[in-house]
Design a protein around this motif. Structure first.
Motif, PDB file in Angstrom:
ATOM      1  N   ASN A  89      41.309  38.507  34.084  1.00  0.00           N
ATOM      2  CA  ASN A  89      40.177  39.324  34.730  1.00  0.00           C
ATOM      3  C   ASN A  89      39.914  38.783  36.000  1.00  0.00           C
ATOM      4  O   ASN A  89      39.669  39.574  36.906  1.00  0.00           O
ATOM      5  CB  ASN A  89      38.954  39.265  33.573  1.00  0.00           C
ATOM      6  CG  ASN A  89      39.278  39.581  32.338  1.00  0.00           C
ATOM      7  OD1 ASN A  89      40.234  39.895  31.935  1.00  0.00           O
ATOM      8  ND2 ASN A  89      38.374  39.213  31.400  1.00  0.00           N
ATOM      9  N   LYS A  90      40.180  37.543  36.517  1.00  0.00           N
ATOM     10  CA  LYS A  90      39.786  37.229  37.800  1.00  0.00           C
ATOM     11  C   LYS A  90      40.568  37.526  38.777  1.00  0.00           C
ATOM     12  O   LYS A  90      40.232  37.656  40.139  1.00  0.00           O
ATOM     13  CB  LYS A  90      39.478  35.516  37.738  1.00  0.00           C
ATOM     14  CG  LYS A  90      41.005  35.074  37.530  1.00  0.00           C
ATOM     15  CD  LYS A  90      40.829  33.567  37.980  1.00  0.00           C
ATOM     16  CE  LYS A  90      42.069  32.667  37.700  1.00  0.00           C
ATOM     17  NZ  LYS A  90      42.095  31.325  37.940  1.00  0.00           N
ATOM     18  N   LEU A 122      35.345  40.417  37.183  1.00  0.00           N
ATOM     19  CA  LEU A 122      34.385  39.258  36.781  1.00  0.00           C
ATOM     20  C   LEU A 122      32.864  39.276  37.311  1.00  0.00           C
ATOM     21  O   LEU A 122      31.980  38.971  36.627  1.00  0.00           O
ATOM     22  CB  LEU A 122      34.908  38.043  37.439  1.00  0.00           C
ATOM     23  CG  LEU A 122      36.145  37.203  36.929  1.00  0.00           C
ATOM     24  CD1 LEU A 122      36.159  35.665  37.236  1.00  0.00           C
ATOM     25  CD2 LEU A 122      36.179  37.313  35.486  1.00  0.00           C
ATOM     26  N   THR A 123      32.890  40.136  38.522  1.00  0.00           N
ATOM     27  CA  THR A 123      31.576  40.253  39.016  1.00  0.00           C
ATOM     28  C   THR A 123      31.176  41.699  39.368  1.00  0.00           C
ATOM     29  O   THR A 123      32.028  42.535  39.585  1.00  0.00           O
ATOM     30  CB  THR A 123      31.060  39.343  40.234  1.00  0.00           C
ATOM     31  OG1 THR A 123      32.056  39.717  41.209  1.00  0.00           O
ATOM     32  CG2 THR A 123      31.749  37.792  39.988  1.00  0.00           C
ATOM     33  N   GLU A 134      32.615  42.406  42.647  1.00  0.00           N
ATOM     34  CA  GLU A 134      34.184  42.620  42.848  1.00  0.00           C
ATOM     35  C   GLU A 134      34.484  44.256  42.423  1.00  0.00           C
ATOM     36  O   GLU A 134      35.033  45.059  42.865  1.00  0.00           O
ATOM     37  CB  GLU A 134      34.865  41.711  41.838  1.00  0.00           C
ATOM     38  CG  GLU A 134      35.126  40.298  42.371  1.00  0.00           C
ATOM     39  CD  GLU A 134      35.842  39.548  41.174  1.00  0.00           C
ATOM     40  OE1 GLU A 134      36.269  38.316  41.650  1.00  0.00           O
ATOM     41  OE2 GLU A 134      36.016  39.927  40.123  1.00  0.00           O
ATOM     42  N   GLU A 140      36.286  31.626  35.562  1.00  0.00           N
ATOM     43  CA  GLU A 140      37.469  32.293  34.939  1.00  0.00           C
ATOM     44  C   GLU A 140      37.348  33.588  34.223  1.00  0.00           C
ATOM     45  O   GLU A 140      38.298  34.502  34.121  1.00  0.00           O
ATOM     46  CB  GLU A 140      38.339  31.331  33.931  1.00  0.00           C
ATOM     47  CG  GLU A 140      38.623  30.029  34.742  1.00  0.00           C
ATOM     48  CD  GLU A 140      40.050  29.900  35.793  1.00  0.00           C
ATOM     49  OE1 GLU A 140      40.840  30.529  35.123  1.00  0.00           O
ATOM     50  OE2 GLU A 140      40.026  29.466  36.724  1.00  0.00           O
ATOM     51  N   GLY A 175      34.074  34.990  33.702  1.00  0.00           N
ATOM     52  CA  GLY A 175      33.022  35.780  33.737  1.00  0.00           C
ATOM     53  C   GLY A 175      32.012  35.931  32.532  1.00  0.00           C
ATOM     54  O   GLY A 175      31.715  34.869  32.077  1.00  0.00           O
TER      55      GLY A 175
END
Lengths: 370, 370, 370, 370
Positions: free
Chosen positions: B82-83, B107-108, B111, B180, B182
């Motif tokens: 995912n990162k 992750l965020t 993003e 890594e 989230g």
């Protein structure tokens, strides 16, 4: 007290259930005193007499105050509308009777507290009718948890749903009022699930609740303008148990298709237990043991290995029914009275449940500590 | 674009799933363009070549930047950890490619927003891999709701559970880290249920969330001290939809016995719909119609009456599988690209899901408006 | 006979069931006479007295002949071992009593015929305890069939399985002997399914049977040599009903995991009905009506819409249990006696069932006409 | 043969299934040769070309004889109407091709024998498309039985039902004729269950069969007089396996509500296994082990612990679908060809199944030894 006299107030849904339970309890359980079905109260008088005849009670009355003070009555069973519970229970306790009261205990927390106080003062035994916790399947779940069969407990989910208020066109009744019914789904059904939750997980220390009235008005039964619904159709909450675990809770009286759905899941570090009251003779158990290719939820059919099932029939999988749960409850109450020990759940125990449902009702999305 | 070139990054769980989907989509659906399996990216080089051979891709590379800029590639499929999603997706969009990205989007929230922005700027098609909403059973649920089969919607419940982090003795992995992975269960599985919830009920306007890490540390895989788990094992929330309805949501990656349990219930004024992904070819429908003595939940087995089931097999009840859902998703994406219309769920749609899961993660028991 | 006197012979599994049924029947059903629990027979004497006390019978005896001729006894309930049924029933009928006898009716066809003859001569009411046909779910199945809900009947399947003789290491008992038990699974459980089959489909006109003893010997309970099992562990048959339909039947007492599995399917030209006694409060109905995309088996939870469920509790889905079925049976018998009409199934009806099971036992793979 | 050429005859229900299977098999299973989709046969010509394009075949033809003798074709897949199987299969074998033929093998026993003879003479590999035995759940059942997990086998039940001929008003088709369809439900579906039965229990040594045509005529599709149905709508049998066990078998194509119901039970001295194809990702296992209070049927969800599930997806409970079973079958056939060993079930194995279904059809209630 070798043959305690039963005084029953109410002959409706739960009144009949109590009558059947105290009528059968001694035949089912050889080791309890034989109750005398002494006095039945309902109105009007001819109904009281007719129901006494049907249920096998010796006498009938229309005066509940006469019943609670009748010298031949030792145990008062209260199955009247909820708003009458407090007054009747307190009067019975003050008259020195043991009290077996249907749930919910009362309309308000104040009433519930007064009942608990009266119980304490009286020194008599009390019990609130959380009959679902008498199910051998439920009791087996408790035993499994106690034995560590699913490890440390980490999460709980409990849902209780019916559809008796699902139809938007159903006429308005007293159930819709705070004055007559108190809480809605929470008071009528939600409290059952909380009795089950606490019995499995221990006390609840905080709640975040959110309640909804999804049918805001209902047709007036007399015609004319629609009338408002004052209490919850649906109530949900995030719980925290004293042991720190998160719990999820929801109840609806407007859930089409659900007739007596009471589903719980207990998640542990070694397994999970699942139960659904609509299949009340089954318990579902997953354990992280044995070869992974053979793991799966086990559907355990209750039988004599799950006491007190065997008192009803020696053959496993033959099924208990709803009324049998009340018979077990009656046996527990008779035993507590005979032994002079507190019954479970007593008024004090039931007060803790009332505190939870009233906190959920009041929360409006904020955390409330208990 | 009669034969769009596929560039696939990643060959693991979902990489293989994408490869199978784009390999089968034209045979299953006669009415979509035939994708060319053009370029596969993984490391090291021999693995990339071997997997390209197995999956039927023409070429292999170890350089994802080469892949996203390869002129023969029209669609970039991102199935990496995912990162890496954000960087790869943005680069692909900037290179003029359409992007088919696995969930969770990023992750965020930052993003996810950047990805959405890049998609908007690029004018290219994007899709996030919420494959469960492709299930003909789910699509039928949507259709039934749209047709009013269960009346006005009043309540939602959705639970998604697995047990891949249930064992307390399982060693620590990157999944336990915010950097890594989230979010935990929320990001890995919860987002799926929210894609389903929004598709059925509409947007979510507020959440009250409560998350728990029930296994706070895990054994270090290298031995030595135990290492901390930084994200949620269990997350629950009370939702409010834009339509005013209450929803209940919970997800756990530590729920023993649950392998891919994704259960939802939609409560309406005329009926209820229930679904469980572990029996993904069934839809359960209760309608308040017909004689009450014959009412009950209907178990509908999907078949050709539930498009696009019939594209897989003309015989009802013969069952689709997990990988078939991705094939339907690929067809939807190919059609959106061919038609020049936005796919569902695009990056913009998926951003709304990210906003919900991050709000749940941040809520700590307070209501957060979205 | 406003208060018929009950004489019960036997206090075991079914003896307790009868005692509970006649104890509760008047409270459950307001419209039946109130039975007097008059005389209980068992041995030895102190057991008879103790059980009379527990079950609420006025008197006890060790002499069944005294019971059947006691002037205060109107109805004789026979729940003794099967080999005693014939002698007791005939004596009771000759003494002018009505007879409520547990299944199977008798050990041999000759006995069953003599009982039927005695019943005819006596002019008294008889009933054999096929309690499962009292289930509101089963009665609803009959009603649906009668109303044409599933069209013309074309096929039947019925299976009845338990596991009480599944363990090969279980010691030998009287159940293994023709002299004490008569037929094996056929006589103990198979007859129940045939009572259900005939009630749904009509009379059976021919059978092709095949029986097996899968545990040919069992350990002697006294030690020493293993002893032979003389009757069927598993019995299967292809049936033909008088209406021409094919039926499939099987019963096993060695079916691990089955506790009280009694599954039937009735196939019709417009639908199918399915039932399983292990989920005895559910009936499954498929009808070829409505949009094909919404067709499916409906799980109907029994409730007040399925008489006489409502006599037990007014709330649907709250579940009846095994013992409740006997209470319904007792009500039916009391009503037949009060009305002076033949009860169902009388000895004559039950004889037809005996003829079927003995034909299956004798068939050895050849068709036998009935 | 590193890249065997596939020649597929037929593009309907099972033709598409074969095309998908051979198209995906190498991507799913890294360890099999990559099939070349070489030549597709259907009529008319434009349909053949269109379907070749859709399915990814290199060339198309309308001449099946050209296909079976095409030098680039190594494996001939036959998915045409049953009456064509024998001629095509024999021609393909005589042309030196391996043959993957759909079930049922042929219309008559004579044809099936000729095919088996041709297979033997040719030295080529043959396989009949009994795809349900490829299910990881079924394979796990076989493994469990082999390991003694349920002890000595004592009984079998198998039922296979659909409702595609349930509607009495459905027009007459070729399916109703012996000349075009051969047997009815027996040939179309019953043979599947027998493939499963034999795989679990071993060979069948005798049958007692009873078949019924419940819809004796059907409306002519051209209007006018109704036309006769010549083969079985429902077929039932009592089986005896070579190991001595009794089996019960039934199949119906007129069973309303059943879409792909294939239920089997294997009864053993230590447990029971149960399976239903309509929930094809579950296996139900009861074992007489552990505390009796915790015994129950386990619902095992298939996953990587049940090969070759893991080749499709590494996540348990994510579900395989109907088409995936054919992919496994294709892999098995490719492996057998590569290894030069006989595939299962070969024409010889399938002939044994044909002998059983034809014996059931001919039995008329008499035992027929095989």
């Amino acid at each position: 007290m070798s043959a305690p006299g039963i005084g029953l107030i109410g002959t409706g849904f739960m009144g009949k259930c109590h009558a059947l339970a105290y009528g059968a309890v001694r035949a089912v359980f050889g080791d309890v005193p034989t109750p005398r079905l002494e006095l039945l109260c309902d109105t009007p008088s001819d109904k009281a007499s007719a129901m006494a005849g049907q249920f096998g009670f010796a006498r009938a009355t229309v005066d509940w105050r006469a019943l609670v003070s009748d010298p031949a009555v030792d145990i008062v069973c209260i199955t009247t509308p909820n708003k009458l519970h407090a007054e009747m229970a307190i009067a019975a306790l003050e008259a020195g009777k043991h009290v077996h009261c249907e749930k919910p205990m009362a309309l308000t927390l104040d009433e519930a507290r007064a009942m608990t106080e009266a119980a304490k003062k009286s020194g008599r035994r009390t019990m609130v009718g959380y009959n679902y916790i008498r199910n051998p399947a439920y009791q087996h779940a408790r035993r499994l948890i106690g034995e560590g069969a699913i490890g440390r407990l980490i999460h709980f989910r409990g849902f209780v749903d019916e559809d008796y208020q699902a139809d938007p066109d159903l006429p308005w009744t007293w159930r819709a009022t705070k004055a007559e019914a108190g809480l809605g789904a929470l008071g009528d059904m939600g409290c059952h699930m909380l009795s089950m939750a606490i019995g499995l997980m221990g006390p609840i220390s905080s709640v975040i609740g959110d309640i909804r009235t999804v049918h805001e008005t209902r047709p007036s039964p007399e015609g004319g303008e629609r009338r408002p619904v004052e209490n919850d159709d649906i109530a949900s909450a995030i719980l925290t148990f004293a042991g720190g675990q998160q719990g999820l809770f929801s109840t609806s009286r407007s859930a089409w298709g659900r007739k007596n759905s009471m589903i719980f899941e207990v998640h542990g570090t070694k397994g999970m237990i699942r139960f659904d009251q609509e299949r009340m003779n089954e318990l579902h158990l997953f354990q992280n043991s044995g070869p992974s290719a053979e793991q799966g939820f086990r559907t355990i059919l209750t039988g004599p290995a799950h006491p007190p099932y065997g008192n009803f029939t020696p053959a496993p999988g033959h099924q208990l029914g709803f009324n049998d749960l009340k018979t077990i409850e009656a046996a527990e109450f008779l035993r507590a009275i005979a032994a002079g020990t507190e019954a479970w759940p007593s008024f004090r125990d039931a007060l803790a449940i009332e505190e939870v449902i009233h906190a959920i009702a009041a929360s409006q999305g904020r955390r409330i500590d208990l």
